[in-house]
Design an enzyme around this catalytic site. Structure first.
Site, short mmCIF file in Angstrom:
data_model
loop_
_atom_site.label_atom_id
_atom_site.label_comp_id
_atom_site.label_asym_id
_atom_site.label_seq_id
_atom_site.Cartn_x
_atom_site.Cartn_y
_atom_site.Cartn_z
N ASP A 20 -21.29 -15.44 -1.53
CA ASP A 20 -21.75 -14.06 -1.68
C ASP A 20 -23.09 -14.05 -0.97
OD1 ASP A 20 -22.97 -11.71 -2.42
OD2 ASP A 20 -21.96 -11.65 -4.36
N HIS A 21 -23.12 -13.48 0.24
CA HIS A 21 -24.32 -13.69 1.06
C HIS A 21 -25.56 -13.07 0.44
CE1 HIS A 21 -23.15 -9.71 2.61
NE2 HIS A 21 -24.42 -9.57 2.86
N HIS A 25 -21.42 -8.44 -5.16
CA HIS A 25 -22.86 -8.45 -4.91
C HIS A 25 -23.68 -7.88 -6.07
CE1 HIS A 25 -21.58 -9.36 -0.94
NE2 HIS A 25 -21.30 -8.14 -0.58
#
Ligand code: NAP
Length: 493
Positions: A176-177, A239
């Site tokens: 999950d950047h 996110h």
């Protein structure tokens, strides 16, 4: 920036090495880590896809992809990086190319091998199956997958089971950047590296929390995928819930990956379920119509999709609650959407008002303190305070803020992209900033009933004009509680 020790030589295979993610994120991130001295010249970056490219033409594509930014890269450094890069045509859905890949990797048997699945999620199972079939699933292998991990709880369980058939959880990295962003890690530093906040970090002192991820962009180019997902699946389930976890979790007893993830999991499990009537009351879904973003007139979502209408939401606002001792009764307002007025991602923690005001009406209103953690643009942290207005005469108060912008605080240092840290964490084998299987499933368990209630709702998502802050119902969601969305970045808290 302090020097980073180089990592032992490793191999990374990017399945989908010609795709958008590889070109925009993965290859530029690897270049930066190489330039920073973290990747040794003995490491290998192997791009792979079905296209029958030769290594030389792939290197040209890579060179093009990594030099599109504003930063100038010295040609000898670029050449040195490109000498690490290779290409092999491999079809994940057949046996084509696998023997060659195996032979290449086995030439260097004792090193970490990262398999980055930058391919559609429908291909994960096939990729894992082939990695196993060709004996590439040894203890030094690691697999990286991107969202979406499933489109509901059942499919997420299936994807996780597929991965677990071949790789242990310690070998599996679900990216999950958002978690690679400096500000998110700073949230941990801020909360647990300072004595100041923790005593106030609870329902007795915090009035509410807002998490906003607003985009100016629409879905152009991704409309096909987006229409099967929508904002809840695309942004909230992953996110935004991850951000919520970092705000709400208990202090972990160490920074050990599983200790941190255990605490996040408890938050996800404590999320108050929203079902049936609650969904109608505490969620708002919207879809943009034609409007003006910046100074450009943009089409509505359905037009971009090329359809008469769609039931897919491009905006969501949710009043969530974490039903535990620390947070009972504190609303967590989540809001995300496309084609909104401004591109901004931030977490706003609003404290309770002062209990008793000493100041008369002439001093002006007292605004509760706010801690604003800004993820983009201009990452930083701001604390809203009341101070005395300078000058003689009566005591008048005004709002001001202690403002820390990373760009100005660390002027001259480049801000690394989230993928740089995350890719190096994979090589190091540190999964702290990656989602564990149970976290992903707990997040879906909360999201599923909302999706189910929306699916039953005969109404379409509420329309909003592109360039606005979403449907008016989202404003009402917060105003009903006597609160407002924190909107203008420049407006002092
Ligand atoms: P993309 O641009 O469509 O690229 C897909 C890549 O997969 C291409 O290199 C394609 O090359 C390759 N490919 C397709 N079928 C293959 C097969 N059978 N065997 C081997 N390679 C195959 O997709 P993307 O946007 O890069 O996304 C990749 C993954 O990341 C997806 O899971 C996506 O959901 C996820 N993701 C992407 C982004 C982003 O910013 N792009 C953001 C979040 C998540 P060939 O057709 O030549 O084989």
């Amino acid at each position: 920036m302090p020097p980073v020790p180089p990592l032992p030589d490793f191999d990374i295979v990017i399945f989908g090495g010609t795709g958008d993610l590889a070109k925009r994120k993965l290859l530029p991130a690897l270049l930066q880590r190489f330039l920073a001295g973290q990747i040794n010249p003995g490491s290998r970056i192997i791009g792979s896809a079905r296209d029958a490219l030769g290594s030389a033409s792939y290197r040209m594509k890579v060179a093009e992809a990594v030099t599109t930014g504003s930063e100038r890269i010295a040609s000898d450094r670029l050449s040195a990086f490109l000498s690490l890069v290779d290409y092999l045509p491999v079809d994940v859905s057949s046996e084509a190319g696998w023997a060659e890949l195996k032979a290449k990797l086995e030439a260097r048997p004792d090193r970490v091998r990262v398999f980055y699945l930058a391919i559609g999620p429908g291909l994960f199972a096939e990729a894992c199956k082939r990695l196993q079939q060709f004996g590439l699933d040894g203890p030094l292998s690691r697999v990286v997958v991107e969202k979406p991990i499933g489109h509901d709880l059942d499919s997420a369980r299936q994807t996780n089971a597929t991965l677990a058939n071949v790789f242990s959880e310690a070998q599996t990295f679900r990216i999950d950047h958002y978690l690679g962003k400096e500000t998110v890690q700073n949230l941990i530093a801020l909360r647990f590296g300072n004595a100041l906040f923790e005593p106030l970090w609870n329902a007795a002192r915090i009035d509410h929390v807002q998490i906003t991820v607003a985009e100016e962009l629409g879905v152009a180019g991704r409309a096909g995928y987006y229409d099967t997902a929508g904002a809840l699946r695309d942004m909230v389930q992953n996110h935004m819930l991850q951000l919520l976890c970092f705000v709400a979790m208990e202090p972990p007893y160490s920074m050990d990956a599983d200790v941190v993830r255990d605490e996040k999991l408890k938050v996800l499990r404590a999320l108050k379920p929203l079902r049936g009537e609650d969904v109608r009351q505490y969620t708002v879904r919207g879809q943009y119509r034609k409007g003006v973003v910046g100074s450009v007139t943009v089409p509505g979502y359905a037009e971009e999709l090329g359809a008469e209408q769609s039931r897919t939401e491009t905006f969501v606002a949710i009043r969530a609650e974490v039903a535990n001792w620390r947070w009972a009764g504190v609303p967590f307002y989540l809001r995300t959407g496309k084609r909104l007025a401004q591109r901004v991602s931030e977490i706003v923690v609003s404290f309770q008002p002062v209990r008793h005001s000493l100041f008369g009406a002439s001093a002006g209103p007292l605004t509760p303190n706010k801690l604003i953690i800004r993820l983009q643009p201009d990452e930083g942290v701001r604390l809203g305070l009341m101070i005395k207005e300078p000058g003689p005469g009566g005591l008048r108060l005004r709002r001001t803020s202690l403002d820390m912008s990373f760009a100005s605080e660390f002027a001259g240092q480049r801000q690394p992209d989230a993928y740089e840290r995350l890719l190096m964490d994979v090589v190091r084998g540190n999964p702290t900033l990656f989602m564990r299987r149970d976290e992903v499933e707990a997040a879906w368990a909360w999201a599923d009933p909302i999706l189910a209630a929306w699916a039953q709702d005969p109404e379409l998502p509420r329309p909003y004009t592109a360039g606005s802050w979403g449907p008016t119902a989202a404003i009402a969601l917060v105003e009903r509680d006597g609160r407002t969305w924190h909107e203008d970045l420049e407006d002092l808290p």
